[in-house]
Design a protein around this motif. Structure first.
Motif, PDB file in Angstrom:
ATOM      1  N   ALA A  69       0.833  -1.209   0.000  1.00 45.96           N
ATOM      2  CA  ALA A  69       0.000   0.000   0.000  1.00 45.96           C
ATOM      3  C   ALA A  69       0.867   1.258   0.000  1.00 45.96           C
ATOM      4  N   VAL A  70       1.919   1.262   0.799  1.00 50.02           N
ATOM      5  CA  VAL A  70       2.816   2.421   0.838  1.00 50.02           C
ATOM      6  C   VAL A  70       3.456   2.637  -0.532  1.00 50.02           C
ATOM      7  N   SER A  71       3.842   1.546  -1.187  1.00 50.90           N
ATOM      8  CA  SER A  71       4.428   1.659  -2.530  1.00 50.90           C
ATOM      9  C   SER A  71       3.430   2.260  -3.512  1.00 50.90           C
ATOM     10  N   ALA A  72       2.189   1.798  -3.472  1.00 50.17           N
ATOM     11  CA  ALA A  72       1.156   2.330  -4.382  1.00 50.17           C
ATOM     12  C   ALA A  72       0.880   3.806  -4.090  1.00 50.17           C
ATOM     13  N   TRP A  73       0.851   4.190  -2.816  1.00 48.60           N
ATOM     14  CA  TRP A  73       0.629   5.600  -2.473  1.00 48.60           C
ATOM     15  C   TRP A  73       1.804   6.466  -2.936  1.00 48.60           C
ATOM     16  N   LEU A  74       3.035   5.943  -2.873  1.00 50.26           N
ATOM     17  CA  LEU A  74       4.198   6.712  -3.346  1.00 50.26           C
ATOM     18  C   LEU A  74       4.142   6.926  -4.854  1.00 50.26           C
ATOM     19  N   VAL A  75       3.741   5.881  -5.599  1.00 53.61           N
ATOM     20  CA  VAL A  75       3.571   6.031  -7.054  1.00 53.61           C
ATOM     21  C   VAL A  75       2.481   7.055  -7.335  1.00 53.61           C
ATOM     22  N   SER A  76       1.390   7.006  -6.567  1.00 49.58           N
ATOM     23  CA  SER A  76       0.303   7.984  -6.732  1.00 49.58           C
ATOM     24  C   SER A  76       0.791   9.400  -6.468  1.00 49.58           C
ATOM     25  N   LEU A  77       1.594   9.553  -5.421  1.00 48.12           N
ATOM     26  CA  LEU A  77       2.110  10.876  -5.081  1.00 48.12           C
ATOM     27  C   LEU A  77       3.010  11.419  -6.189  1.00 48.12           C
TER      28      LEU A  77
END
Length: 190
Positions: free
Chosen positions: A51-59
């Motif tokens: 989830a943290v990885s996906a949020w970083l890509v989103s950011l």
């Protein structure tokens, strides 16, 4: 004089659709993974990392979208902050864990009652409701069920079925009432 509406060519519309999907995809993945991680007692470590990885890509995509003058006024710019606020409010309220537990409560109650009376932990992986139970024990009528991948090594969390509210028999640093005779217990080692 009437101005004719400007219509994008199919190639431009297709490119804009892919850009939207490239931004919405990581936001949706981050949101889903965050909710699934929060549905486990103490949080699921592997889902939290994803989830943290996906949020970083989103950011990163969001920052690129803000840097683009053409997309700065697009409604997609609001998607990340709104989705993030909604997901983290949902997770902060504890709803994902309570919903997952409510769906699984009959199966967990039946499983806890089927455990033999012994004070030692038994280690075997079993699917009970939506949870993967990897360790269990039952002593003096109290059952504790450890959920695989939850809580991490510094704060293991588990479900406890404590009939009659005999909480003094449980030696845990954190006890949260879920429903009826069910509690969420965590041992904080840090």
């Amino acid at each position: 004089m009437v101005a004719s509406p400007v219509v994008d060519s199919p190639a431009v519309a297709s490119r804009n659709g892919w850009r939207s999907l490239a931004f919405a995809g990581p936001v949706a993945a981050g949101s889903l993974l965050t909710v699934l991680a929060a549905a486990s007692p103490g949080g699921d470590i592997s889902l939290t990392i994803a989830a943290v990885s996906a949020w970083l890509v989103s950011l990163c995509t969001w920052v690129a979208l803000l840097a683009s003058h053409r997309h700065r006024r697009s409604w997609w710019v609001c998607l990340l902050p709104l989705a993030g606020a909604a997901v983290f409010a949902l997770v902060g309220s504890g709803i994902p864990l309570r919903v997952a537990f409510a769906v699984s409560e009959p199966a967990l109650t039946e499983y806890a009652a089927s455990l033999p009376e012994r004070e030692r932990w038994s280690f075997r992986e079993e699917r009970v409701g939506v949870f993967s139970i990897d360790r269990a024990r039952r002593w003096q009528g109290i059952a504790q069920l450890g959920v695989g991948g939850s809580g991490g090594t510094l704060k293991p969390c588990r479900f406890a079925h404590v009939p009659g509210g005999r909480l003094h028999d449980i030696q845990e640093s954190q006890v949260t009432h879920l429903t009826g005779d069910w509690y969420l217990t965590c041992t904080d080692f840090d």
